[in-house]
Write a protein that holds these residues in place. Sequence first.
Motif, PDB file in Angstrom:
ATOM      1  N   LEU A   1       0.831  -1.208   0.000  1.00 13.99           N
ATOM      2  CA  LEU A   1       0.000   0.000   0.000  1.00 13.99           C
ATOM      3  C   LEU A   1       0.860   1.251   0.000  1.00 13.99           C
ATOM      4  O   LEU A   1       0.627   2.196  -0.773  1.00 13.99           O
ATOM      5  CB  LEU A   1      -0.933  -0.013   1.216  1.00 13.99           C
ATOM      6  CG  LEU A   1      -1.904   1.156   1.364  1.00 13.99           C
ATOM      7  CD1 LEU A   1      -2.789   1.294   0.128  1.00 13.99           C
ATOM      8  CD2 LEU A   1      -2.757   0.990   2.617  1.00 13.99           C
TER       9      LEU A   1
ATOM     10  N   VAL B   1      -4.882   0.642  -4.879  1.00 14.62           N
ATOM     11  CA  VAL B   1      -5.142   0.981  -3.478  1.00 14.62           C
ATOM     12  C   VAL B   1      -6.484   0.398  -3.052  1.00 14.62           C
ATOM     13  O   VAL B   1      -6.613  -0.176  -1.960  1.00 14.62           O
ATOM     14  CB  VAL B   1      -5.103   2.508  -3.274  1.00 14.62           C
ATOM     15  CG1 VAL B   1      -5.659   2.882  -1.895  1.00 14.62           C
ATOM     16  CG2 VAL B   1      -3.674   3.030  -3.431  1.00 14.62           C
TER      17      VAL B   1
ATOM     18  N   VAL C   1      -7.061  -2.344  -0.087  1.00 17.31           N
ATOM     19  CA  VAL C   1      -7.957  -2.047   1.034  1.00 17.31           C
ATOM     20  C   VAL C   1      -9.025  -3.123   1.152  1.00 17.31           C
ATOM     21  O   VAL C   1      -9.315  -3.624   2.245  1.00 17.31           O
ATOM     22  CB  VAL C   1      -8.588  -0.654   0.847  1.00 17.31           C
ATOM     23  CG1 VAL C   1      -9.738  -0.445   1.835  1.00 17.31           C
ATOM     24  CG2 VAL C   1      -7.531   0.435   1.036  1.00 17.31           C
TER      25      VAL C   1
ATOM     26  N   VAL D   1      -4.526   0.011   6.705  1.00 20.76           N
ATOM     27  CA  VAL D   1      -4.410   1.358   6.129  1.00 20.76           C
ATOM     28  C   VAL D   1      -3.658   2.314   7.046  1.00 20.76           C
ATOM     29  O   VAL D   1      -3.354   3.443   6.646  1.00 20.76           O
ATOM     30  CB  VAL D   1      -5.804   1.939   5.800  1.00 20.76           C
ATOM     31  CG1 VAL D   1      -6.471   1.118   4.703  1.00 20.76           C
ATOM     32  CG2 VAL D   1      -6.683   2.006   7.045  1.00 20.76           C
TER      33      VAL D   1
ATOM     34  N   LEU E   1      -8.836   5.700   1.360  1.00 21.54           N
ATOM     35  CA  LEU E   1      -8.209   5.379   2.642  1.00 21.54           C
ATOM     36  C   LEU E   1      -9.067   5.822   3.825  1.00 21.54           C
ATOM     37  O   LEU E   1      -9.258   5.067   4.798  1.00 21.54           O
ATOM     38  CB  LEU E   1      -6.823   6.035   2.723  1.00 21.54           C
ATOM     39  CG  LEU E   1      -5.774   5.501   1.747  1.00 21.54           C
ATOM     40  CD1 LEU E   1      -4.514   6.370   1.797  1.00 21.54           C
ATOM     41  CD2 LEU E   1      -5.417   4.059   2.057  1.00 21.54           C
TER      42      LEU E   1
ATOM     43  N   ALA F   1      -8.623   5.093   7.659  1.00 19.02           N
ATOM     44  CA  ALA F   1      -7.255   5.603   7.749  1.00 19.02           C
ATOM     45  C   ALA F   1      -7.208   6.887   8.557  1.00 19.02           C
ATOM     46  O   ALA F   1      -8.131   7.703   8.533  1.00 19.02           O
ATOM     47  CB  ALA F   1      -6.705   5.861   6.348  1.00 19.02           C
TER      48      ALA F   1
END
Length: 223
Positions: free
Chosen positions: A164, A181, A185, A191, A217, A222
Amino acid sequence: MPRRAFLVGTAFLSLLAAPVSATGKTMNGTRLHQAAGQNDAAAITRLLAAGAEIEARDRNGATPLLVATHANAVEAARVLVQAGADVNAEDLIQDSPYLYAGARGHLEILKMTLAHGADLKSTNRFGGTALIPACERGHVETVRTLIEAGVDVDHVNNLAWTALLEAIILGDGGPRHQQIVDLLVRAGADVNLADGNGVTPLGHARAAGYDKIQRILVAAGAR
């Protein structure tokens, strides 16, 4: 032309024309290496039948299968893999057919290696799995294939980067890296797993101005 020069020239041409055995060496490796690089499946079949060493090494430590992988020579690779070539055999810089196919997005050869015993935990000279450089280089279908095969999405390489992080730090933030990405995820990548300096994937995405990646994210928790 002086007779001596004529004789030397004739002898040199004779050496060039002299046949090389199936197991004999060329300037760099064997006849099998040469056929692999040229995607000459028929020649590979003949050479193997004549006793050529399928795991012979060239001056870079590469096997014929790795040479075929370098060239994305799919038919040559297929013949070699079906004949039992080692998909995990590493050269002097720790590349194997599996690792190189993954890193370069040579999807057909990668799938062959996965079907014939690829070591998903093997790492390259940077301590990374096949997934990490595939993410960096934007090989979306390769990333999808490696994730589905079970490669660890949170493996950390020698730079303290995960797949990532590498997709964000070394990617371009465009559609391919956005897809990658998202794939990572969805596959459960952490993340919030930061790099060696404590910078998270979201921190890198913000610094680079990758708005779409930031949204992916944040939606995944995230910070």
